[in-house]
Design a protein around this motif. Sequence first.
Motif, PDB file in Angstrom:
ATOM      1  N   SER A  38       0.800  -1.228   0.000  1.00 27.22           N
ATOM      2  CA  SER A  38       0.000   0.000   0.000  1.00 27.22           C
ATOM      3  C   SER A  38       0.830   1.274   0.000  1.00 27.22           C
ATOM      4  CB  SER A  38      -0.911   0.017   1.238  1.00 27.22           C
ATOM      5  OG  SER A  38      -0.129   0.153   2.424  1.00 27.22           O
ATOM      6  N   GLY A  39       2.087   1.180   0.376  1.00 29.25           N
ATOM      7  CA  GLY A  39       2.916   2.378   0.497  1.00 29.25           C
ATOM      8  C   GLY A  39       2.670   3.145   1.785  1.00 29.25           C
ATOM      9  N   GLU A  40       1.743   2.656   2.597  1.00 27.93           N
ATOM     10  CA  GLU A  40       1.412   3.327   3.861  1.00 27.93           C
ATOM     11  C   GLU A  40       2.540   3.163   4.883  1.00 27.93           C
ATOM     12  OE1 GLU A  40      -1.391   5.166   4.765  1.00 27.93           O
ATOM     13  OE2 GLU A  40      -1.780   5.073   2.608  1.00 27.93           O
ATOM     14  N   PRO A  41       2.851   4.232   5.625  1.00 24.03           N
ATOM     15  CA  PRO A  41       3.886   4.116   6.663  1.00 24.03           C
ATOM     16  C   PRO A  41       3.328   3.408   7.902  1.00 24.03           C
ATOM     17  CG  PRO A  41       2.975   6.327   6.652  1.00 24.03           C
ATOM     18  CD  PRO A  41       2.336   5.596   5.494  1.00 24.03           C
ATOM     19  N   VAL A  42       4.211   2.741   8.622  1.00 21.59           N
ATOM     20  CA  VAL A  42       3.788   2.188   9.904  1.00 21.59           C
ATOM     21  C   VAL A  42       3.749   3.341  10.901  1.00 21.59           C
ATOM     22  CG1 VAL A  42       4.765  -0.101   9.418  1.00 21.59           C
ATOM     23  CG2 VAL A  42       6.088   1.545  10.734  1.00 21.59           C
ATOM     24  N   PRO A  43       2.914   3.250  11.931  1.00 19.95           N
ATOM     25  CA  PRO A  43       2.871   4.311  12.938  1.00 19.95           C
ATOM     26  C   PRO A  43       4.226   4.472  13.637  1.00 19.95           C
ATOM     27  CG  PRO A  43       0.988   2.831  13.164  1.00 19.95           C
ATOM     28  CD  PRO A  43       1.925   2.203  12.180  1.00 19.95           C
ATOM     29  N   PRO A  44       4.563   5.695  14.022  1.00 23.51           N
ATOM     30  CA  PRO A  44       5.858   5.941  14.669  1.00 23.51           C
ATOM     31  C   PRO A  44       6.122   5.058  15.887  1.00 23.51           C
ATOM     32  CG  PRO A  44       4.801   8.016  14.124  1.00 23.51           C
ATOM     33  CD  PRO A  44       3.796   6.935  13.830  1.00 23.51           C
ATOM     34  N   ASP A  45       5.076   4.709  16.634  1.00 25.23           N
ATOM     35  CA  ASP A  45       5.288   3.868  17.818  1.00 25.23           C
ATOM     36  C   ASP A  45       5.613   2.423  17.465  1.00 25.23           C
ATOM     37  OD1 ASP A  45       2.657   3.397  16.925  1.00 25.23           O
ATOM     38  OD2 ASP A  45       1.973   2.890  18.951  1.00 25.23           O
ATOM     39  N   GLN A  46       5.548   2.055  16.179  1.00 25.64           N
ATOM     40  CA  GLN A  46       5.892   0.699  15.747  1.00 25.64           C
ATOM     41  C   GLN A  46       7.259   0.620  15.062  1.00 25.64           C
ATOM     42  OE1 GLN A  46       2.658  -0.871  13.392  1.00 25.64           O
ATOM     43  NE2 GLN A  46       1.183  -0.609  15.047  1.00 25.64           N
ATOM     44  N   LEU A  47       7.951   1.732  14.929  1.00 21.56           N
ATOM     45  CA  LEU A  47       9.267   1.716  14.291  1.00 21.56           C
ATOM     46  C   LEU A  47      10.241   0.823  15.053  1.00 21.56           C
ATOM     47  CD1 LEU A  47       9.814   5.420  13.181  1.00 21.56           C
ATOM     48  CD2 LEU A  47       9.130   3.459  11.779  1.00 21.56           C
ATOM     49  N   SER A  48      10.082   0.721  16.356  1.00 16.36           N
ATOM     50  CA  SER A  48      10.991  -0.112  17.163  1.00 16.36           C
ATOM     51  C   SER A  48      10.830  -1.600  16.862  1.00 16.36           C
ATOM     52  CB  SER A  48      10.774   0.149  18.654  1.00 16.36           C
ATOM     53  OG  SER A  48       9.469  -0.248  19.030  1.00 16.36           O
ATOM     54  N   TRP A  49       9.783  -1.979  16.149  1.00 15.39           N
ATOM     55  CA  TRP A  49       9.585  -3.377  15.764  1.00 15.39           C
ATOM     56  C   TRP A  49      10.553  -3.795  14.658  1.00 15.39           C
ATOM     57  CZ3 TRP A  49       3.561  -4.036  15.075  1.00 15.39           C
ATOM     58  CH2 TRP A  49       2.924  -3.722  16.280  1.00 15.39           C
ATOM     59  N   TYR A  50      11.196  -2.834  14.021  1.00 17.42           N
ATOM     60  CA  TYR A  50      12.051  -3.097  12.873  1.00 17.42           C
ATOM     61  C   TYR A  50      13.496  -2.770  13.224  1.00 17.42           C
ATOM     62  CZ  TYR A  50       7.561  -3.499  10.755  1.00 17.42           C
ATOM     63  OH  TYR A  50       6.274  -3.906  10.481  1.00 17.42           O
ATOM     64  N   ALA A  51      14.403  -3.519  12.629  1.00 10.81           N
ATOM     65  CA  ALA A  51      15.813  -3.394  12.980  1.00 10.81           C
ATOM     66  C   ALA A  51      16.633  -2.833  11.832  1.00 10.81           C
ATOM     67  CB  ALA A  51      16.367  -4.763  13.371  1.00 10.81           C
ATOM     68  N   THR A  52      17.723  -2.210  12.190  1.00 10.82           N
ATOM     69  CA  THR A  52      18.759  -1.854  11.233  1.00 10.82           C
ATOM     70  C   THR A  52      19.506  -3.143  10.883  1.00 10.82           C
ATOM     71  OG1 THR A  52      20.392  -1.505  12.966  1.00 10.82           O
ATOM     72  CG2 THR A  52      19.053   0.416  12.337  1.00 10.82           C
ATOM     73  N   VAL A  53      20.411  -3.085   9.937  1.00 13.46           N
ATOM     74  CA  VAL A  53      21.234  -4.261   9.644  1.00 13.46           C
ATOM     75  C   VAL A  53      22.065  -4.637  10.872  1.00 13.46           C
ATOM     76  CG1 VAL A  53      23.162  -5.130   8.249  1.00 13.46           C
ATOM     77  CG2 VAL A  53      21.251  -3.940   7.144  1.00 13.46           C
ATOM     78  N   ASP A  54      22.581  -3.650  11.584  1.00 15.94           N
ATOM     79  CA  ASP A  54      23.315  -3.950  12.819  1.00 15.94           C
ATOM     80  C   ASP A  54      22.429  -4.683  13.815  1.00 15.94           C
ATOM     81  OD1 ASP A  54      25.920  -2.858  12.248  1.00 15.94           O
ATOM     82  OD2 ASP A  54      25.004  -0.866  12.401  1.00 15.94           O
ATOM     83  N   GLY A  55      21.164  -4.276  13.899  1.00 12.39           N
ATOM     84  CA  GLY A  55      20.218  -4.940  14.783  1.00 12.39           C
ATOM     85  C   GLY A  55      19.952  -6.378  14.351  1.00 12.39           C
ATOM     86  N   LEU A  56      19.911  -6.623  13.039  1.00 10.57           N
ATOM     87  CA  LEU A  56      19.734  -7.991  12.544  1.00 10.57           C
ATOM     88  C   LEU A  56      20.941  -8.847  12.904  1.00 10.57           C
ATOM     89  CD1 LEU A  56      18.123  -7.282   9.060  1.00 10.57           C
ATOM     90  CD2 LEU A  56      16.984  -8.086  11.139  1.00 10.57           C
TER      91      LEU A  56
END
Length: 158
Positions: A86-104
């Motif tokens: 959809s191209g829709e952004p996730v809500p800002p409070d859900q950004l922590s659910w996703y990791a950077t490559v370092d986090g992976l």
Amino acid sequence: MRCKPFRSVVCLSVGLAALPVTAGACSDDPLSEERDRLDAARARWTGASLSSYGFRYQEICFCPSIEPMDVQVQGGEVVAVFHVGSGEPVPPDQLSWYATVDGLFDRLETSLSAKPVQFEVVYDAALGYPGSASVDISEQIADEEYSFTVTDLAAVDD
């Protein structure tokens, strides 16, 4: 002291999958080769010095969203995530659910420390980031296994 691995291959059976592990001459750790691969891949990633980049991420697990997501990282932090469909952004409070490559890499290292029964990771040959991973910590625990893919990684200007 690290000893040179034997040339023979041992397969640990994991249900229908098999994890090839090279038997070490002096190591009791059947995952030492995976640790070495992870360390070498992380060193390639660190050497690339990318702090701002984007990539397509898809996780396969028992989690809220398994659709592909476009992750944007700036200055080493996830700053935006978009649903591919959809191209829709996730809500800002859900950004922590996703990791950077370092986090992976951190997640994979933590999983490897737990002595998983399955640990299969394919690292990008040039940049070292984990392009795909399949991890099962325990055959006795349901729903703790996970898999993910990282594709279309590209640097962006700060």
